[in-house]
Design a protein around this motif. Structure first.
Motif, short mmCIF file in Angstrom:
data_model
loop_
_atom_site.label_atom_id
_atom_site.label_comp_id
_atom_site.label_asym_id
_atom_site.label_seq_id
_atom_site.Cartn_x
_atom_site.Cartn_y
_atom_site.Cartn_z
N TYR A 105 4.09 -2.73 9.97
CA TYR A 105 3.99 -2.13 8.51
C TYR A 105 4.10 -3.32 7.81
N VAL A 141 5.30 -4.54 3.52
CA VAL A 141 5.79 -4.10 2.68
C VAL A 141 4.55 -5.10 1.59
N PHE A 199 12.07 -0.85 -0.87
CA PHE A 199 12.66 -0.86 0.19
C PHE A 199 13.53 -2.28 0.43
N LEU A 249 7.79 -3.93 9.33
CA LEU A 249 8.78 -2.56 9.92
C LEU A 249 8.14 -1.98 10.74
N VAL A 273 10.80 2.50 8.74
CA VAL A 273 10.41 3.34 7.30
C VAL A 273 10.57 4.43 7.39
N CYS A 286 3.79 7.00 2.01
CA CYS A 286 4.07 6.18 1.94
C CYS A 286 3.75 4.32 3.74
N LEU A 287 3.43 5.64 4.44
CA LEU A 287 2.63 4.96 5.85
C LEU A 287 1.67 4.38 5.11
N LEU A 331 1.57 1.54 2.77
CA LEU A 331 1.85 0.19 3.87
C LEU A 331 0.77 -0.89 4.01
#
Length: 559
Positions: A350, A352, A360, A371, A376, A439-440, A443
Motif C-alpha cells: 500500500y 500513502v 501516518f 507499507l 498499516v 483505511c486500506l 490507500l
C-alpha cells in the motif's frame, strides 16, 4: 561476453520491414559500403534470422545471421560487424595493424599504444573519438597473397594523438575480445602454424543451439540441419516404440504418439521439430515408417489416423540403442540449458496518498511511502491507543490482537482520512475491522515482485494478471490470445514454442495492440485447457493472477 557459454532467447526469421530498416542502418553506419555491397550483406530474399541472446553477464545482444553465418550484431543500440563480415569486407572499417604479442595484452584489457602499431607506408588511418575500428595482426592472411583482413572485431577508439610517440588508442576490451569469438574463419598464421579457432562457441553453433532448433550442437557434425532433424525424429520414434508404447496401448492416435511418447523421448537439451525435417508433416513420416513395415497406420474415423499395429521384432527396433551424448555435446548443452522457471513471490503493498499523510506522519511515513498490510494495521492501532480513541464503554471488550471487537472514536484526522463527506457529521465511532478496512481502501495499491536470486521490484498500482482471451479470425476460426507473461518472468517465445508442441497447433508472437514493450502469444484454436495446465501445474503460478481460465472448452457429455 561470448568467451563463456551464452543463452539463446529466440531465433526468428526477420520481417520485411525489419530487413529494410537494417539495410538503412547499415548504410548509415558503414558509408564505405556501396549499394550492391549492402544488398549482398543484407540480402533481399535469402534467409536472414534475428538471434536474441543473453551473454553470461546478462548483456542482451541481437545478432543478425545470414545463411548460418553471423554478419552483424547490436549491443546497446550500436551496430557492429562481426569478424566474419570484416573478412568479407576488409575495407569496411579503418584498420590498425599490430603484433601477436600485443594482441595478448589487448585481450587482457590493456590500451593499444602507438609503439605497438605497425605503421604502413600510407600512414595510420585518420579516426575520431567514437569511430569504429578494427585491428589486424601482422602476417594474418585469409588466403594466398590477399591483403590482411581484420581479425579482431570493431572497437570504440579514443582519439590518439598521432603527432606524439606516446599517444594511445584505448580499445573497448570487452567488445574487442568478445567479438573475436563471433568469427567463423579463425586465424591462419604464416609459416604453417595451426589454425586457431576463436572462442568456445561460434554463432553458427548458436543457430543450431538445442534451445532453439533442437539440432546437434557438435561442431564436428558435418550433416545438414535437415539431416540432423531427420535423425532425431527417427531416434525419438524408435525409442518411443521400444521403451514406451505397449501392445495394450493400440490402437494409438498418431497425435498421442507424438505428443505423449516421442516428445518425451527427445534427448535432454534438444527440441524435436518436424517442420525442420525433410518430412515436414507427421503423417508423411509415419507413411515412410509404414513402408518400412515398422508400423501399420489406419484411419479409424474420418480424418483421424491411428497406429493399429507395431512390429516389435523389426530389426530397426530390436537393434536400437539409446546413444550416449559426446562429451563436447554435453558440455555445450550444459552451458546453453535454460534454468528451470520458478514463479515470483508477489506481495500486495500500500502506498500513502496525500489525503492520508496526517494519519501516518506520526509514525515517520510521508506521501509515497510503501507499507505492508500488517504495518498499516500496527500504525492505525498505535495511533488509536496513543490518542486514547478506544471507546471506554467497549475498552474491556477491545482486544488489539482481535480488532474486530470494540469501537474506536474518530478524531478529526481519522474523519478526514477515512470518512466520506456525508458521513463526517453522522459517524462518530467505527468497529476496529471497519476502521482498518476503510483505511486500506483509501490507500493506493502497490505490489512487490521478487524473482529467485534477484532484488525485489516494487511498483505502484495493481499487477496486471495474465490475460487469456478467445478471439475469432477469418472463417469463424477461434484463436487463444495470452498477454502479460513478461510481468511474471515468462518469455512469450518460449511459452509459444511449448504450446506449439503440446497443442500441435500454430503459434505466433506479436506486439500486443496499444502497447510498446508487451508481447502476446496467439495459438490456433481454444487451447485454454493446455495453457491453464502449463501455468498452474508446471509454472505453479497462483490462480488469482490468471484471468480467463473459465473459458476453457467444457468436456463432452458421456453417453
Amino acid at each position: 561476453m561470448f568467451a563463456k557459454a551464452f543463452r539463446v532467447k529466440s531465433n526468428t526469421a526477420i520481417k520485411g520491414s525489419d530487413r529494410r530498416k537494417l539495410r538503412a542502418d547499415v548504410t548509415a553506419v558503414f558509408p564505405t559500403l556501396g549499394t550492391d555491397q549492402v544488398s549482398e550483406l543484407v540480402p533481399g530474399k535469402e534467409e536472414l534470422n534475428i538471434v536474441k541472446l543473453y551473454a553470461h553477464r546478462g548483456d542482451a545482444v541481437t545478432v543478425y545471421v545470414s545463411g548460418g553465418n553471423p554478419i552483424l550484431f547490436e549491443l546497446e543500440k550500436n551496430l557492429y560487424p562481426t569478424v566474419y563480415t570484416l573478412w568479407s569486407y576488409p575495407d569496411l572499417l579503418p584498420t590498425f595493424t599490430t603484433w601477436p604479442l600485443v594482441l595478448e595484452k589487448l585481450v587482457g584489457g590493456a590500451d593499444l599504444m602507438l609503439p605497438g602499431l605497425v605503421v604502413p607506408p600510407a600512414g595510420l588511418p585518420q579516426v575520431q573519438k567514437g569511430d569504429l575500428c578494427a585491428i589486424a595482426l601482422v602476417g594474418n592472411r585469409r588466403s594466398g597473397d590477399k591483403s590482411s583482413p581484420p581479425s579482431i572485431a570493431p572497437l570504440a577508439l579514443d582519439p590518439p594523438d598521432l603527432s606524439e610517440e606516446k599517444g594511445s588508442v584505448q580499445a573497448d576490451s570487452t567488445v574487442q575480445g568478445d567479438m573475436r569469438r563471433l568469427t567463423l574463419e579463425g586465424e591462419e598464421q604464416e609459416e604453417g602454424e595451426v589454425q586457431q579457432r576463436c572462442g568456445e562457441k561460434s554463432l553458427s553453433e548458436a543457430t543450431e543451439d538445442p534451445s532453439v532448433g533442437g539440432l546437434n550442437p557438435d561442431p564436428t557434425d558435418s550433416k545438414t540441419l535437415q539431416e540432423q532433424m531427420d535423425e532425431l525424429l527417427q531416434r525419438c520414434f524408435l525409442r518411443a516404440l521400444k521403451y514406451r508404447v505397449k501392445k495394450a496401448d493400440l490402437p494409438l492416435l498418431t497425435s498421442t504418439l507424438l505428443g505423449s511418447h516421442m516428445f518425451s523421448c527427445c534427448p535432454e537439451g534438444r527440441q524435436l521439430d518436424i517442420k525442420k525435417s525433410s518430412y515436414k508433416k507427421l503423417s508423411k513420416f509415419l507413411q515412410h515408417m509404414q513402408q518400412e513395415q515398422i508400423i501399420q497406420v489406419q484411419e479409424l474415423s474420418k480424418g483421424v489416423e491411428s497406429v493399429v499395429a507395431v512390429d516389435w521384432k523389426h530389426p530397426r527396433i530390436t537393434s536400437f540403442v539409446i546413444p550416449e551424448p559426446s562429451p563436447t555435446s554435453q558440455t555445450i548443452q550444459e552451458g546453453s540449458r535454460e534454468q528451470p522457471y520458478h514463479p515470483p513471490d508477489i506481495k500486495s503493498l500500500y502506498c500513502v496518498p496525500a489525503s492520508m499523510t496526517l494519519l501516518f506522519q506520526e509514525s515517520g511515513h510521508k506521501k509515497g511511502s510503501i507499507l505492508e498490510g500488517s504495518e498499516v494495521r500496527t500504525i492505525v492501532i498505535n495511533y488509536a491507543k496513543k490518542n486514547d480513541l478506544v471507546d471506554a464503554d467497549n475498552k474491556k471488550k477491545a482486544d488489539v490482537c482481535l480488532p474486530s471487537r470494540g469501537l474506536v472514536k474518530l478524531d478529526p484526522i481519522l474523519c478526514d482520512c477515512i470518512l466520506e463527506k456525508g458521513e463526517q457529521h453522522t459517524v462518530m465511532k467505527l468497529p476496529w475491522d471497519s476502521l482498518l478496512n476503510r483505511c486500506l481502501e483509501k490507500l493506493q495499491p502497490a505490489y512487490q515482485v521478487t524473482f529467485p536470486g534477484q532484488e525485489p521490484i516494487v511498483k505502484k498500482g495493481k499487477i496486471c494478471p495474465i490475460d487469456i482471451t478467445l478471439a475469432q479470425r477469418a472463417s469463424n476460426k477461434k484463436v487463444t490470445v495470452v498477454r502479460n507473461l513478461e510481468a511474471y518472468g515468462l518469455d512469450p517465445c518460449s511459452v509459444a514454442t511449448i504450446l506449439q508442441q503440446r497443442c500441435q497447433a500454430s503459434t505466433t508472437v506479436t506486439p500486443a495492440p496499444g502497447t510498446k514493450d508487451i508481447l502476446q502469444v496467439q495459438i490456433q484454436g481454444n487451447q485454454i485447457h493446455h495453457l491453464g495446465r502449463l501455468l498452474l501445474e508446471e509454472y505453479r503460478l497462483p490462480r488469482k493472477h490468471i484471468q480467463g481460465l473459465e473459458k476453457a472448452p467444457k468436456p463432452g457429455k458421456k453417453k
